[in-house]
Design an enzyme around this catalytic site. Structure first.
Site, PDB file in Angstrom:
ATOM      1  N   ASP A 124       0.801  -1.231   0.000  1.00  0.00           N
ATOM      2  CA  ASP A 124       0.000   0.000   0.000  1.00  0.00           C
ATOM      3  C   ASP A 124       0.832   1.279   0.000  1.00  0.00           C
ATOM      4  OD1 ASP A 124       0.913   0.003   2.620  1.00  0.00           O
ATOM      5  OD2 ASP A 124      -0.908   0.932   3.358  1.00  0.00           O
ATOM      6  N   GLU A 125       2.096   1.187  -0.394  1.00  0.00           N
ATOM      7  CA  GLU A 125       2.865   2.429  -0.479  1.00  0.00           C
ATOM      8  C   GLU A 125       3.895   2.364  -1.599  1.00  0.00           C
ATOM      9  OE1 GLU A 125       5.654   3.236   2.803  1.00  0.00           O
ATOM     10  OE2 GLU A 125       5.174   1.253   3.546  1.00  0.00           O
TER      11      GLU A 125
HETATM   12 MG   LIG Z   1      -0.707   2.735   4.520  1.00  0.00          MG
END
Ligand SMILES: [Mg+2]
Length: 415
Positions: A124-125
């Site tokens: 998620d990054e």
């Molecule tokens: Mg995050």
């Protein structure tokens, strides 16, 4: 997952400000990602404390918590049971990792439209370099704003961003921006931006370093930045070099140590399974000396020692011992490993692998036993002299008794 370019950090010298630097490194981080994905199908849970990972009576840990749940002190990696006690009315959901992977791919596809240089660093990054993309999306700040809006529009998932001259500052900035925000740190403002933050906000600084810094009266990044490089290196070894640079907003890719080590391990697989006690004792001595050398190089001491024995047939046993006080001495550490080995090894079975692991790491022996102090001082002097010889002549040449040359293809890793 689409093919994405990887890129290395830009290594500016932070001591001399670079007048041409532009804030073009964007760190994009999805807000409470697993929770947000679950809420796509359960919009009625928006604004409520939601925990993903399982039910509060299960053994597992929290894998994500909504911002509302975090207000109760719930965070990821916390036992579900504890989360249930902190907020009994939270909604507990099972995780669906395949689904998170699919949404992560969709986000990555959007990122790829904004720069040819995108590095997904976790599900998620990601980091992007927006330098040279002006013609398509405008200057970096405008492009970053457009990118975050595009993600939200196309996925309905909330996200935040940090835009800066380095990866480190960009990451800290996106964290400060959460939720649903964008923080831009202008070139030359890196140190001022980081200065008031608590030391734990710096990526790579964990509990161990935080504790050691607090013992020195250091709580903020500004206070780290005020310590001379020589002093940081004297206390933290190589990690001190990284700390010095991080406190100034610099990336530390070029350093061996980018984050404080949580454990130091060495293990060795025998070419042929063995039941020869002398060979194994010698190997154990060799492995523990190697681990100890790395421990000292990082300026650390260990409290917990774990021995791994894998027998023929892959059955693996681990046995740990925690010491009353942390040590960094070869002799102390080998004695414990040898004792664990003698006590727990099944002499009737052949051994395939031996491993040693040092954990419960701390910086310096904070509560040194006074009676032992003199003996330790002498031994520390001896071991550091031996370390210097090892550096000059290679590891195989300088060893303490009991370790016959057993250089081999052992693997090592920091966890
Ligand atoms: Mg995050």
């Amino acid at each position: 997952m689409p093919e994405l370019a990887r890129f290395r950090a830009k290594h500016g010298a932070f001591e001399e400000a670079n007048p041409n630097a532009i804030s073009s490194i964007l760190h994009v981080d999805m807000d409470a990602f697993f929770v947000s994905v679950e809420l796509l199908e359960r919009p009625e849970l928006r604004g409520k404390p939601v925990v993903v990972g399982g039910k509060p009576d299960q053994r597992g840990v929290v894998s994500a918590a909504s911002y509302e749940a975090r207000k109760y002190g719930i965070h990821s990696a916390m036992p579900l049971r504890t989360a249930g006690q902190l907020c009994p009315h939270a909604i507990f959901l099972d995780g669906h990792h395949e689904k998170y992977g699919e949404w992560s791919d969709r986000v990555a596809t959007i990122l790829g439209k904004f720069s040819p240089v995108v590095e997904m660093v976790s599900i998620d990054e990601a980091y992007l370099d927006l330098e040279g993309t002006e013609r398509l999306h405008g200057p970096p700040l405008a492009a970053a704003d457009k990118l975050l809006r595009t993600i939200t529009r196309e996925t309905s998932l909330p996200c935040s961003g940090g835009l800066a001259t380095t990866r480190l500052v960009a990451k800290v900035a996106s964290d400060q921006a959460k939720p649903r925000g964008l923080v831009w740190v202008a070139p030359g403002q890196e140190q001022r931006f980081l200065a008031p933050l608590p030391v734990r906000k710096i990526p790579g600084i964990g509990e161990v370093t935080e504790r050691a810094l607090r013992a020195l009266g250091i709580e903020t990044v500004e206070q780290i930045a005020a310590v001379p490089l020589e002093k940081l290196e004297q206390i933290f070894g190589q990690w001190g070099t990284a700390l010095y640079r991080k406190a100034r907003g610099g990336d530390s890719y070029e350093f061996v140590i980018d984050a404080e080590p949580k454990s130091i391990s060495h293990n060795h697989t025998f070419g042929e399974d063995t039941s020869d006690s002398n060979v194994m004792a010698s190997l154990l001595s060799h492995l523990s000396q190697k681990a100890c050398k790395r421990l000292r190089e990082a300026g650390l001491a260990a409290r917990t020692l774990t021995l791994t024995i894998r027998y023929a047939g892959f059955e693996t046993h681990t046995r740990s011992k925690s010491l009353a006080e942390p040590t960094r001495l070869d002799s102390d550490i080998y004695r414990v490993f040898h004792q664990l080995f003698r006590t727990h090894r099944d002499p009737k079975r052949k051994v395939r692998l031996l491993g040693v692991s040092l954990s419960g790491l701390t910086h310096g022996n904070e509560q040194l036993d006074l009676l032992e102090a003199e003996r330790r001082a002498r031994l520390e002097k001896l071991t550091s002299a031996a370390d210097r010889l090892r550096d000059r002549f290679g590891f195989g040449k300088v060893q303490f008794g009991g370790s016959l040359g057993s250089e081999g293809p052992e693997q090592s890793h920091d966890e």
